[in-house]
Design a protein around this motif. Structure first.
Motif, PDB file in Angstrom:
ATOM      1  N   THR A  76       0.837  -1.205   0.000  1.00 34.86           N
ATOM      2  CA  THR A  76       0.000   0.000   0.000  1.00 34.86           C
ATOM      3  C   THR A  76       0.868   1.248   0.000  1.00 34.86           C
ATOM      4  O   THR A  76       0.642   2.192  -0.762  1.00 34.86           O
ATOM      5  CB  THR A  76      -0.922   0.020   1.240  1.00 34.86           C
ATOM      6  N   LEU A  77       1.872   1.255   0.860  1.00 30.78           N
ATOM      7  CA  LEU A  77       2.719   2.426   1.011  1.00 30.78           C
ATOM      8  C   LEU A  77       3.651   2.629  -0.185  1.00 30.78           C
ATOM      9  O   LEU A  77       3.913   3.762  -0.596  1.00 30.78           O
ATOM     10  CB  LEU A  77       3.532   2.309   2.302  1.00 30.78           C
ATOM     11  N   VAL A  78       4.138   1.524  -0.750  1.00 29.92           N
ATOM     12  CA  VAL A  78       5.012   1.637  -1.919  1.00 29.92           C
ATOM     13  C   VAL A  78       4.255   2.203  -3.118  1.00 29.92           C
ATOM     14  O   VAL A  78       4.713   3.130  -3.785  1.00 29.92           O
ATOM     15  CB  VAL A  78       5.623   0.264  -2.266  1.00 29.92           C
ATOM     16  N   VAL A  79       3.079   1.653  -3.377  1.00 35.81           N
ATOM     17  CA  VAL A  79       2.280   2.144  -4.505  1.00 35.81           C
ATOM     18  C   VAL A  79       1.795   3.570  -4.245  1.00 35.81           C
ATOM     19  O   VAL A  79       1.573   4.346  -5.173  1.00 35.81           O
ATOM     20  CB  VAL A  79       1.091   1.196  -4.780  1.00 35.81           C
ATOM     21  N   SER A  80       1.659   3.935  -2.965  1.00 35.51           N
ATOM     22  CA  SER A  80       1.235   5.299  -2.648  1.00 35.51           C
ATOM     23  C   SER A  80       2.238   6.328  -3.157  1.00 35.51           C
ATOM     24  O   SER A  80       1.880   7.479  -3.411  1.00 35.51           O
ATOM     25  CB  SER A  80       1.041   5.468  -1.136  1.00 35.51           C
ATOM     26  N   ALA A  81       3.501   5.915  -3.309  1.00 35.08           N
ATOM     27  CA  ALA A  81       4.497   6.835  -3.871  1.00 35.08           C
ATOM     28  C   ALA A  81       4.146   7.187  -5.305  1.00 35.08           C
ATOM     29  O   ALA A  81       4.257   8.342  -5.726  1.00 35.08           O
ATOM     30  CB  ALA A  81       5.886   6.199  -3.809  1.00 35.08           C
ATOM     31  N   GLY A 135      -2.139   7.663  -1.478  1.00 32.28           N
ATOM     32  CA  GLY A 135      -0.903   8.421  -1.582  1.00 32.28           C
ATOM     33  C   GLY A 135      -1.099   9.863  -1.986  1.00 32.28           C
ATOM     34  O   GLY A 135      -0.305  10.730  -1.599  1.00 32.28           O
ATOM     35  N   GLY A 136      -2.136  10.143  -2.755  1.00 36.59           N
ATOM     36  CA  GLY A 136      -2.299  11.490  -3.278  1.00 36.59           C
ATOM     37  C   GLY A 136      -3.134  12.422  -2.441  1.00 36.59           C
ATOM     38  O   GLY A 136      -2.978  13.644  -2.515  1.00 36.59           O
ATOM     39  N   GLU A 137      -4.024  11.888  -1.616  1.00 38.71           N
ATOM     40  CA  GLU A 137      -5.024  12.729  -0.943  1.00 38.71           C
ATOM     41  C   GLU A 137      -4.404  13.772  -0.025  1.00 38.71           C
ATOM     42  O   GLU A 137      -4.748  14.955  -0.085  1.00 38.71           O
ATOM     43  CB  GLU A 137      -6.005  11.854  -0.163  1.00 38.71           C
ATOM     44  N   TRP A 138      -3.494  13.349   0.851  1.00 35.90           N
ATOM     45  CA  TRP A 138      -2.958  14.299   1.823  1.00 35.90           C
ATOM     46  C   TRP A 138      -2.212  15.440   1.142  1.00 35.90           C
ATOM     47  O   TRP A 138      -2.416  16.608   1.475  1.00 35.90           O
ATOM     48  CB  TRP A 138      -2.025  13.605   2.821  1.00 35.90           C
ATOM     49  N   ALA A 139      -1.337  15.099   0.207  1.00 34.48           N
ATOM     50  CA  ALA A 139      -0.539  16.133  -0.446  1.00 34.48           C
ATOM     51  C   ALA A 139      -1.421  17.169  -1.130  1.00 34.48           C
ATOM     52  O   ALA A 139      -1.209  18.377  -0.995  1.00 34.48           O
ATOM     53  CB  ALA A 139       0.414  15.501  -1.457  1.00 34.48           C
ATOM     54  N   VAL A 140      -2.433  16.711  -1.851  1.00 33.94           N
ATOM     55  CA  VAL A 140      -3.315  17.632  -2.576  1.00 33.94           C
ATOM     56  C   VAL A 140      -4.135  18.474  -1.603  1.00 33.94           C
ATOM     57  O   VAL A 140      -4.252  19.700  -1.746  1.00 33.94           O
ATOM     58  CB  VAL A 140      -4.244  16.852  -3.526  1.00 33.94           C
ATOM     59  N   ALA A 377       6.942   5.423   0.754  1.00 34.28           N
ATOM     60  CA  ALA A 377       7.229   4.137   0.113  1.00 34.28           C
ATOM     61  C   ALA A 377       8.512   3.516   0.659  1.00 34.28           C
ATOM     62  O   ALA A 377       8.556   2.318   0.965  1.00 34.28           O
ATOM     63  CB  ALA A 377       7.340   4.310  -1.396  1.00 34.28           C
ATOM     64  N   VAL A 378       9.574   4.331   0.777  1.00 33.51           N
ATOM     65  CA  VAL A 378      10.825   3.807   1.315  1.00 33.51           C
ATOM     66  C   VAL A 378      10.650   3.442   2.793  1.00 33.51           C
ATOM     67  O   VAL A 378      11.153   2.418   3.265  1.00 33.51           O
ATOM     68  CB  VAL A 378      11.964   4.824   1.142  1.00 33.51           C
ATOM     69  N   GLY A 379       9.912   4.277   3.509  1.00 33.53           N
ATOM     70  CA  GLY A 379       9.646   3.992   4.916  1.00 33.53           C
ATOM     71  C   GLY A 379       8.823   2.732   5.110  1.00 33.53           C
ATOM     72  O   GLY A 379       8.809   2.139   6.196  1.00 33.53           O
ATOM     73  N   ALA A 380       8.141   2.299   4.047  1.00 35.01           N
ATOM     74  CA  ALA A 380       7.320   1.083   4.129  1.00 35.01           C
ATOM     75  C   ALA A 380       8.161  -0.162   4.345  1.00 35.01           C
ATOM     76  O   ALA A 380       7.640  -1.218   4.713  1.00 35.01           O
ATOM     77  CB  ALA A 380       6.510   0.930   2.841  1.00 35.01           C
ATOM     78  N   ILE A 381       9.452  -0.054   4.114  1.00 34.33           N
ATOM     79  CA  ILE A 381      10.340  -1.187   4.375  1.00 34.33           C
ATOM     80  C   ILE A 381      10.330  -1.535   5.860  1.00 34.33           C
ATOM     81  O   ILE A 381      10.455  -2.702   6.245  1.00 34.33           O
ATOM     82  CB  ILE A 381      11.774  -0.859   3.912  1.00 34.33           C
ATOM     83  N   PHE A 382      10.140  -0.542   6.694  1.00 31.55           N
ATOM     84  CA  PHE A 382      10.187  -0.761   8.138  1.00 31.55           C
ATOM     85  C   PHE A 382       9.106  -1.735   8.624  1.00 31.55           C
ATOM     86  O   PHE A 382       9.420  -2.671   9.365  1.00 31.55           O
ATOM     87  CB  PHE A 382      10.079   0.582   8.870  1.00 31.55           C
TER      88      PHE A 382
END
Length: 425
Positions: A76-81, A135-140, A377-382
């Motif tokens: 989810t987090l990777v694709v959110s990028a 992934g897009g909602e918050w930024a927009v 996305a990178v943080g999703a590794i955690f």
């Protein structure tokens, strides 16, 4: 004077003082935009938490390992990028409001479809596609409101938007508690995903009542670089983009590790029921809500960088304390939930204003969407590392990786300028 300029002048109010000066300063149009962005982020949070709150039931239904369940969050987090980058470019090219509606519809649709998944592989695909909208909602939404907010109150205004995450989280916990109490787990997790259709109602409001900030829209339309992905990697913005990604990676690596695995930790290592877990999470979420608002206030008073550094340190300390409580000390887990939620949320309050102020209007959506969501996305590794290490270390022990992320965030601050009080350009 044009109609747009006249309306813009009418919407501009003196900043003033007081607890709600930031809200008055938005003006009528800005307050409607605030309502749309707040609702979108709250429901974004609700749809995200349908997974971690249902994770134990999903793992049992499909017979999953901890690594496989962690992968559901990671994908989810990777694709959110990708979704964040696309939404950011769209916000710069077609406008903030149109992009906001597209992201809400996307995450709502695929959350509902997750409830119909016949097997793990299908669920993984639907959850990944949900990440496009997520992934897009918050930024927009953050950019939409930032362009209405005054420089003096931008931190508090965007901190209030961030608090919507805690509202959506709380709603998800309440619904989950009720659903799992009255339905068997094999049905309950599907019902949780089906309730993710709620955001569709918000789109009606946004379409009818919300518009882009007039002056920002004029600057965006006048630029030949609007929505240019390559522009955020040009010499004048390259440093900002790279360190922005590192900052986002650290903070979100720590946050999503905790958000994904704390419910499972309470269930498997503390022996709590779903209802009991909801009670414990109430302390975590109430701390988060107050943390968002407090962090928003402090990011205006202390500055963007000092606020993030302060709460990175405190969040790391909370993670260590929270995961090293002696077995059986459940009351201490309950008490520590409040400061943990407070600190790991307050650090986010400055993100909306900080990232908006780092980029010019023409590429603000592109820059903010890319840095925030690439870091996600990178943080999703955690969370994935926690899942695979849980078998040997235990979930509580593996959660210590969350503290590492906050250390990375502090390092990133050395490469970014302070932007408190900066007018958007």
């Amino acid at each position: 004077m044009s109609t747009t300029q006249t309306q813009s002048k009418q919407d501009e109010l003196p900043d003033g003082d007081g607890a709600f000066a930031w809200l008055r300063a938005l003006g009528p149009r800005g307050r409607r935009a605030f309502g749309g962005a707040f609702g979108g982020y709250a429901l974004d949070s609700y749809d995200f938490f349908t997974l971690p709150l249902s994770m134990v039931a999903i793992a049992a239904y499909f017979g999953l390992s901890t690594g496989q369940t962690g992968l559901l969050t990671t994908v989810t987090l990777v694709v959110s990028a990708i979704g964040g980058a696309i939404a950011g470019i769209a916000a710069d090219r077609i406008g903030r409001v149109k992009a906001l509606m597209i992201t809400v519809i996307t995450y709502a649709l695929f959350t509902v479809l997750c409830g119909f998944a016949p097997n793990y592989e299908t669920l993984l695909v639907f959850r990944a596609l949900q990440g496009l909208g997520f992934g897009g909602e918050w930024a927009v939404g953050a950019i939409l409101v930032a362009e209405y907010a005054s420089a003096r109150h931008r931190g508090r205004t965007l901190g209030a938007i961030q608090s919507a995450w805690a509202v959506g989280w709380a709603l998800a916990v309440i619904v989950c508690t009720v659903v799992f109490q009255y339905l068997d787990p094999d049905t309950a997790w599907r019902v949780m995903f089906w309730t993710g259709a709620l955001p569709a109602l918000l789109v009606i409001y946004v379409r009818r009542h919300v518009s882009d900030a007039p002056q920002a829209a004029q600057r965006r339309l006048a630029s030949s670089d609007k929505g240019s992905f390559t522009a955020i990697f040009k010499k004048d913005l390259l440093r900002t983009t790279l360190f922005g990604v590192l900052l986002s990676t650290g903070v979100q690596g720590g946050y999503y590790t905790l958000a994904t695995w704390v419910p499972t930790y309470l269930k498997t290592e503390r022996g709590l029921t779903v209802v009991g877990t909801g009670g414990y999470l109430a302390f975590l979420i109430s701390g988060a809500f107050i943390g968002y608002l407090t962090g928003g206030y402090l990011t205006d008073r202390l500055g963007r960088k000092k606020n993030i550094a302060l709460f990175a340190f405190l969040s790391a300390a909370c993670v260590v304390a929270y995961t090293n409580i002696p077995s059986g000390a459940n009351q201490l887990v309950l008490v520590l939930g409040f400061p943990l939620g407070f600190c790991m949320s307050a650090i986010f309050s400055g993100f909306g204003s900080f990232l908006s102020e780092l980029y010019p209007t023409a590429v603000r959506g592109t820059g903010q969407g890319f840095t925030y969501n690439t870091g996600r996305a990178v943080g999703a590794i955690f969370p994935t590392l926690v899942g695979f290490l849980a078998g040997s270390w235990g979930v509580g022990g593996a959660l210590i990786f969350g503290a590492v992320g906050y250390g990375l965030a502090v390092v990133a601050l050395f490469g970014l300028p302070e932007t408190r009080g900066k007018e958007l350009r």
